[in-house]
Design an enzyme around this catalytic site. Structure first.
Site, PDB file in Angstrom:
ATOM      1  N   SER A  34       3.537  -1.875  10.367  1.00  0.00           N
ATOM      2  CA  SER A  34       4.985  -1.907  10.603  1.00  0.00           C
ATOM      3  C   SER A  34       5.637  -3.229  10.190  1.00  0.00           C
ATOM      4  O   SER A  34       6.595  -3.680  10.821  1.00  0.00           O
ATOM      5  CB  SER A  34       5.301  -1.586  12.068  1.00  0.00           C
ATOM      6  OG  SER A  34       4.903  -0.250  12.368  1.00  0.00           O
TER       7      SER A  34
ATOM      8  N   GLY B 257       2.570   2.595  10.828  1.00  0.00           N
ATOM      9  CA  GLY B 257       3.504   3.703  10.679  1.00  0.00           C
ATOM     10  C   GLY B 257       4.212   4.083  11.968  1.00  0.00           C
ATOM     11  O   GLY B 257       4.829   5.143  12.057  1.00  0.00           O
TER      12      GLY B 257
ATOM     13  N   ASN C 299       0.876  -1.177   0.000  1.00  0.00           N
ATOM     14  CA  ASN C 299       0.000   0.000   0.000  1.00  0.00           C
ATOM     15  C   ASN C 299       0.908   1.221   0.000  1.00  0.00           C
ATOM     16  O   ASN C 299       1.482   1.570   1.030  1.00  0.00           O
ATOM     17  CB  ASN C 299      -0.908  -0.029   1.239  1.00  0.00           C
ATOM     18  CG  ASN C 299      -1.762   1.222   1.364  1.00  0.00           C
ATOM     19  OD1 ASN C 299      -1.789   2.067   0.460  1.00  0.00           O
ATOM     20  ND2 ASN C 299      -2.472   1.357   2.473  1.00  0.00           N
TER      21      ASN C 299
ATOM     22  N   GLU D 205      -5.323  -4.733  10.656  1.00  0.00           N
ATOM     23  CA  GLU D 205      -4.345  -3.658  10.804  1.00  0.00           C
ATOM     24  C   GLU D 205      -4.608  -2.901  12.103  1.00  0.00           C
ATOM     25  O   GLU D 205      -5.409  -1.962  12.125  1.00  0.00           O
ATOM     26  CB  GLU D 205      -4.446  -2.690   9.623  1.00  0.00           C
ATOM     27  CG  GLU D 205      -4.098  -3.321   8.292  1.00  0.00           C
ATOM     28  CD  GLU D 205      -3.447  -2.307   7.344  1.00  0.00           C
ATOM     29  OE1 GLU D 205      -2.475  -2.689   6.709  1.00  0.00           O
ATOM     30  OE2 GLU D 205      -3.895  -1.154   7.275  1.00  0.00           O
TER      31      GLU D 205
ATOM     32  N   LYS E 285       0.152   4.247  -0.312  1.00  0.00           N
ATOM     33  CA  LYS E 285      -0.484   5.430   0.300  1.00  0.00           C
ATOM     34  C   LYS E 285      -0.264   6.669  -0.591  1.00  0.00           C
ATOM     35  O   LYS E 285      -0.217   6.521  -1.815  1.00  0.00           O
ATOM     36  CB  LYS E 285       0.027   5.606   1.733  1.00  0.00           C
ATOM     37  CG  LYS E 285      -0.184   4.321   2.561  1.00  0.00           C
ATOM     38  CD  LYS E 285       0.007   4.518   4.036  1.00  0.00           C
ATOM     39  CE  LYS E 285      -0.254   3.188   4.752  1.00  0.00           C
ATOM     40  NZ  LYS E 285      -0.134   3.282   6.197  1.00  0.00           N
TER      41      LYS E 285
ATOM     42  N   HIS F  26      -9.563   1.303   5.035  1.00  0.00           N
ATOM     43  CA  HIS F  26      -8.281   1.492   5.725  1.00  0.00           C
ATOM     44  C   HIS F  26      -8.478   2.472   6.881  1.00  0.00           C
ATOM     45  O   HIS F  26      -9.269   3.411   6.777  1.00  0.00           O
ATOM     46  CB  HIS F  26      -7.238   2.028   4.746  1.00  0.00           C
ATOM     47  CG  HIS F  26      -5.856   1.970   5.286  1.00  0.00           C
ATOM     48  ND1 HIS F  26      -5.376   2.895   6.191  1.00  0.00           N
ATOM     49  CD2 HIS F  26      -4.855   1.071   5.096  1.00  0.00           C
ATOM     50  CE1 HIS F  26      -4.138   2.570   6.514  1.00  0.00           C
ATOM     51  NE2 HIS F  26      -3.792   1.471   5.873  1.00  0.00           N
TER      52      HIS F  26
ATOM     53  N   GLU G 158      -6.840   4.860   7.808  1.00  0.00           N
ATOM     54  CA  GLU G 158      -6.595   6.256   7.439  1.00  0.00           C
ATOM     55  C   GLU G 158      -7.796   6.858   6.722  1.00  0.00           C
ATOM     56  O   GLU G 158      -8.102   8.037   6.909  1.00  0.00           O
ATOM     57  CB  GLU G 158      -5.298   6.350   6.616  1.00  0.00           C
ATOM     58  CG  GLU G 158      -4.078   6.147   7.517  1.00  0.00           C
ATOM     59  CD  GLU G 158      -2.841   5.591   6.847  1.00  0.00           C
ATOM     60  OE1 GLU G 158      -2.801   5.520   5.608  1.00  0.00           O
ATOM     61  OE2 GLU G 158      -1.902   5.210   7.582  1.00  0.00           O
TER      62      GLU G 158
HETATM   63  P1  13P Z   1       3.089   0.627   7.689  1.00  0.00           P
HETATM   64  O1  13P Z   1       3.611  -0.676   7.121  1.00  0.00           O
HETATM   65  O2  13P Z   1       3.817   1.819   7.161  1.00  0.00           O
HETATM   66  O3  13P Z   1       2.994   0.569   9.168  1.00  0.00           O
HETATM   67  O4  13P Z   1       1.581   0.774   7.134  1.00  0.00           O
HETATM   68  C1  13P Z   1       0.731  -0.296   7.228  1.00  0.00           C
HETATM   69  C2  13P Z   1      -0.500  -0.011   6.470  1.00  0.00           C
HETATM   70  O5  13P Z   1      -1.264   0.854   6.843  1.00  0.00           O
HETATM   71  C3  13P Z   1      -0.753  -0.787   5.253  1.00  0.00           C
HETATM   72  O6  13P Z   1      -2.021  -0.562   4.749  1.00  0.00           O
END
Ligand code: 13P
Length: 268
Positions: free
Chosen positions: A228, A188, A9, A182, A11, A95, A97
């Site tokens: 992560s 992150g 992903n 997740e 982002k 997600h 976010e």
């Molecule tokens: P990170 O791997 O940067 O923690 O992000 C995970 C994520 O949100 C994947 O969709």
């Protein structure tokens, strides 16, 4: 057996040309793997370029979100038809976010702004029902915040998110469903969920599917872990029996790191 899925992903990172360059590098290194399914999810504007860069390989293309109507006066939105037209086979839904649930407090982000991101289980349900008839495979993200975990609400939160997103959807329709666990606090932050705990929660998700849809669907659905994931922790996570792959954020922007993660997946 469930074939492991390793999804990147990206982002809100990489322009179309940067995305195509990364995809081309990955294609040269791992583009013809058949032991794992490899998926790239760039931003909307990079889908076309990345799709062209991986065409003819075994790698798949996915989007990070979608709207639930095929066309119309919906400024700023992208439809399932449009995703199919550029070669998407998957789409990430719900997600944390896009739900407006962030694991890391960003000092520059006014908390009142977060509500603009926040979609609900009901809007995720609409999106899920809209993409299935197009043959787009949803990757439904669920996960609890740190406060919810510390209050002992993890299972309740996940159950509510699953039930809300899957409302009115039959087992036959969900044949292509992928779920990503997740935990918001692990996204992150560099703070990964311990492999045995991630396995336990993914097992809970599978049990919830079993209770609702029966054994056949529960056995079929791939459940990914995200938060992560790096080359250094992927082996332990991906060798858990309930974890069928990874949804990788930051580490998927680095070709070598992402390649190494794909090699951590067990041969199934
Ligand atoms: P990170 O791997 O940067 O923690 O992000 C995970 C994520 O949100 C994947 O969709």
């Amino acid at each position: 057996m469930r074939r492991p899925l390793i999804a990147g992903n990206w982002k809100m990172n990489l322009t179309p040309s940067e995305g195509a360059a990364l995809a081309t590098t990955l294609r040269q290194r791992i583009g013809m793997r058949s032991d794992v399914e490899i998926l790239l999810c760039p931003s909307f504007v990079a889908l076309q370029a990345v799709g062209e860069a991986i065409r003819g390989s075994e790698m798949k293309l996915g989007a990070q979100d979608v709207f639930w109507r095929d066309a119309g006066a919906f400024t700023g939105q992208v439809s399932p038809l449009m995703l199919c037209a550029v070669g998407c086979e998957y789409v990430i839904l719900g997600h944390s976010e896009t739900r407006g649930r962030f694991g890391v407090a960003d000092p520059d982000l006014d908390p009142t702004i977060l509500s603009y991101f926040s979609e609900t289980d009901a809007s995720i349900n609409r999106k899920l029902r809209a993409v299935l008839p197009h043959g787009l495979r949803p990757i439904l993200c669920v996960g609890e915040t740190l406060a919810e975990r510390e209050a002992g609400q993890t299972e309740r939160v996940l159950q509510t998110q699953l039930e809300g997103a899957l409302q009115g959807v039959t087992a036959d329709e969900l044949y292509e469903l992928v779920i990503a666990y997740e935990p918001v606090w692990a996204i992150g932050t560099g703070r990964v969920c311990e492999a045995d705990e991630a396995n336990r929660v993914c097992g809970f998700i599978r049990q919830t599917l079993r209770d609702r849809y029966g054994e056949d669907l529960a056995t079929l659905v791939r459940i990914l872990y995200g938060g992560s994931v790096k080359a250094s922790n992927a082996h332990a996570l991906l060798h858990q029996p309930e974890i069928d792959g990874a949804l990788v954020g930051g580490a998927s922007l680095n070709a070598e790191e992402f390649e190494q993660i794909t090699y951590c997946a067990p041969k199934r």
